[in-house]
Structures are given as structure tokens and as C-alpha cells.
Design a protein around this motif. Structure first.
Motif, PDB file in Angstrom:
ATOM      1  N   THR A  57       0.874  -1.173   0.000  1.00  0.00           N
ATOM      2  CA  THR A  57       0.000   0.000   0.000  1.00  0.00           C
ATOM      3  C   THR A  57       0.905   1.214   0.000  1.00  0.00           C
ATOM      4  N   LEU A  58       0.332   2.371  -0.213  1.00  0.00           N
ATOM      5  CA  LEU A  58       1.123   3.593  -0.183  1.00  0.00           C
ATOM      6  C   LEU A  58       1.870   3.674   1.148  1.00  0.00           C
ATOM      7  N   GLY A  59       3.170   3.711   1.104  1.00  0.00           N
ATOM      8  CA  GLY A  59       3.967   3.834   2.318  1.00  0.00           C
ATOM      9  C   GLY A  59       4.331   2.520   2.975  1.00  0.00           C
ATOM     10  N   LEU A  60       3.912   1.382   2.414  1.00  0.00           N
ATOM     11  CA  LEU A  60       4.256   0.099   3.024  1.00  0.00           C
ATOM     12  C   LEU A  60       4.827  -0.856   1.992  1.00  0.00           C
ATOM     13  N   VAL A  61       6.092  -1.195   2.189  1.00  0.00           N
ATOM     14  CA  VAL A  61       6.782  -2.178   1.361  1.00  0.00           C
ATOM     15  C   VAL A  61       6.840  -3.466   2.165  1.00  0.00           C
ATOM     16  N   TRP A  62       6.471  -4.616   1.544  1.00  0.00           N
ATOM     17  CA  TRP A  62       6.428  -5.885   2.264  1.00  0.00           C
ATOM     18  C   TRP A  62       7.820  -6.249   2.769  1.00  0.00           C
ATOM     19  N   GLY A  63       7.928  -6.429   4.077  1.00  0.00           N
ATOM     20  CA  GLY A  63       9.201  -6.738   4.708  1.00  0.00           C
ATOM     21  C   GLY A  63       9.836  -5.543   5.395  1.00  0.00           C
ATOM     22  N   ASP A  64       9.306  -4.364   5.146  1.00  0.00           N
ATOM     23  CA  ASP A  64       9.848  -3.137   5.736  1.00  0.00           C
ATOM     24  C   ASP A  64       9.193  -2.900   7.094  1.00  0.00           C
ATOM     25  N   ALA A  65       9.668  -3.590   8.101  1.00  0.00           N
ATOM     26  CA  ALA A  65       9.043  -3.567   9.428  1.00  0.00           C
ATOM     27  C   ALA A  65       9.074  -2.192  10.087  1.00  0.00           C
ATOM     28  N   ASP A  66      10.120  -1.401   9.815  1.00  0.00           N
ATOM     29  CA  ASP A  66      10.233  -0.096  10.459  1.00  0.00           C
ATOM     30  C   ASP A  66       9.773   1.057   9.576  1.00  0.00           C
ATOM     31  N   CYS A  67       9.211   0.734   8.400  1.00  0.00           N
ATOM     32  CA  CYS A  67       8.592   1.723   7.509  1.00  0.00           C
ATOM     33  C   CYS A  67       9.537   2.848   7.087  1.00  0.00           C
ATOM     34  N   ASP A  68      10.802   2.504   6.828  1.00  0.00           N
ATOM     35  CA  ASP A  68      11.743   3.522   6.365  1.00  0.00           C
ATOM     36  C   ASP A  68      11.992   3.423   4.860  1.00  0.00           C
ATOM     37  N   ALA A  69      11.147   2.659   4.163  1.00  0.00           N
ATOM     38  CA  ALA A  69      11.206   2.488   2.705  1.00  0.00           C
ATOM     39  C   ALA A  69      12.440   1.720   2.246  1.00  0.00           C
ATOM     40  N   ALA A  70      13.026   0.923   3.134  1.00  0.00           N
ATOM     41  CA  ALA A  70      14.170   0.090   2.777  1.00  0.00           C
ATOM     42  C   ALA A  70      14.096  -1.216   3.560  1.00  0.00           C
ATOM     43  N   ILE A  71      14.540  -2.289   2.949  1.00  0.00           N
ATOM     44  CA  ILE A  71      14.618  -3.579   3.634  1.00  0.00           C
ATOM     45  C   ILE A  71      16.060  -3.729   4.118  1.00  0.00           C
ATOM     46  N   VAL A  86       9.540  -8.357  23.119  1.00  0.00           N
ATOM     47  CA  VAL A  86      10.360  -7.293  23.695  1.00  0.00           C
ATOM     48  C   VAL A  86       9.739  -5.961  23.264  1.00  0.00           C
ATOM     49  N   PRO A  87       9.310  -5.140  24.233  1.00  0.00           N
ATOM     50  CA  PRO A  87       8.648  -3.883  23.869  1.00  0.00           C
ATOM     51  C   PRO A  87       9.615  -2.907  23.187  1.00  0.00           C
ATOM     52  N   PHE A  88       9.106  -2.187  22.207  1.00  0.00           N
ATOM     53  CA  PHE A  88       9.885  -1.158  21.526  1.00  0.00           C
ATOM     54  C   PHE A  88       8.922  -0.171  20.891  1.00  0.00           C
ATOM     55  N   LEU A  89       9.427   0.995  20.543  1.00  0.00           N
ATOM     56  CA  LEU A  89       8.596   2.023  19.936  1.00  0.00           C
ATOM     57  C   LEU A  89       8.447   1.763  18.448  1.00  0.00           C
ATOM     58  N   THR A  90       7.296   2.074  17.912  1.00  0.00           N
ATOM     59  CA  THR A  90       7.025   1.955  16.484  1.00  0.00           C
ATOM     60  C   THR A  90       7.256   3.317  15.842  1.00  0.00           C
ATOM     61  N   ALA A  91       7.812   3.319  14.647  1.00  0.00           N
ATOM     62  CA  ALA A  91       8.053   4.569  13.931  1.00  0.00           C
ATOM     63  C   ALA A  91       6.731   5.285  13.654  1.00  0.00           C
ATOM     64  N   ASP A  92       6.769   6.604  13.659  1.00  0.00           N
ATOM     65  CA  ASP A  92       5.568   7.396  13.355  1.00  0.00           C
ATOM     66  C   ASP A  92       5.014   7.001  11.989  1.00  0.00           C
TER      67      ASP A  92
END
Length: 103
Positions: A57-71, A86-92
Motif C-alpha cells: 500500500t502507499l507507504g508500506l513495502v512488504w518486509g519493511d518492518a520499520d517503515c523507512d522504505a528500505a529492507i 520485547v517492547p519497543f517504539l514503532t516509527a511514526d
């Protein structure tokens, strides 16, 4: 060496789970392994509707867990953290790993 060709083997669905790279309904170590194999050039086909690196979808590449447009290795580490609870923050603007993505 031949370049791997993506041949979908999973069952298509209109709902995906963010981080569930192999589409087996959970985010676990197997999803991390699929990303590591992709990063090493072995395959882009995790047995899912989408190939790793494919735009979902717009802004989501399959495998890009942190949504930075790179695998990258960082995506594999995010998935490993999720698999280990393990708790961690999700990118905006990024889906939380393990949550449903409605297409």
C-alpha cells in the motif's frame, strides 16, 4: 548465478499482519529468517501474496518492518523483538508489528 523469480504460493487475502512476512498468521523467527535470506540474495518469495520488497500500500513495502522504505537488517531485528515480546517504539506512521493491515 540465476536471479530468484517470485512465484506466489500463499493464499491471497485482503488482510495482512504487519511483520508476518511468510503469512502464517504470526510474527515469529521464521519471518526474520525470510528477511535474512532476502538480504543475502537467496529469495524474495516468503510464500506469501507479496514478494519481499513489493509495494503493498502507499507507504508500506512488504518486509519493511520499520517503515523507512528500505529492507535492511534493522527490519529483521524489529521482527525478532516482536517475536520475543520485547517492547519497543514503532516509527511514526508505521503499523505496529503484529497488527492487521486492511487492504
Amino acid at each position: 548465478t540465476a536471479t530468484p523469480v517470485h512465484t506466489p504460493t500463499g493464499t491471497p487475502s485482503d488482510i495482512l499482519i504487519h511483520g508476518d512476512i511468510d503469512c502464517d498468521a504470526d510474527v515469529d523467527e521464521a519471518d526474520m529468517l525470510a528477511l535474512l535470506l532476502f538480504l543475502e540474495g537467496f529469495t524474495d518469495d516468503p510464500g506469501c501474496r507479496f514478494a519481499i520488497g513489493e509495494l503493498v500500500t502507499l507507504g508500506l513495502v512488504w518486509g519493511d518492518a520499520d517503515c523507512d522504505a528500505a529492507i535492511s537488517l534493522v527490519d529483521a531485528l524489529w521482527i525478532l523483538r516482536e517475536a520475543g515480546d520485547v517492547p519497543f517504539l514503532t516509527a511514526d506512521g508505521c503499523h505496529v508489528l503484529g497488527t492487521l493491515i486492511d487492504l
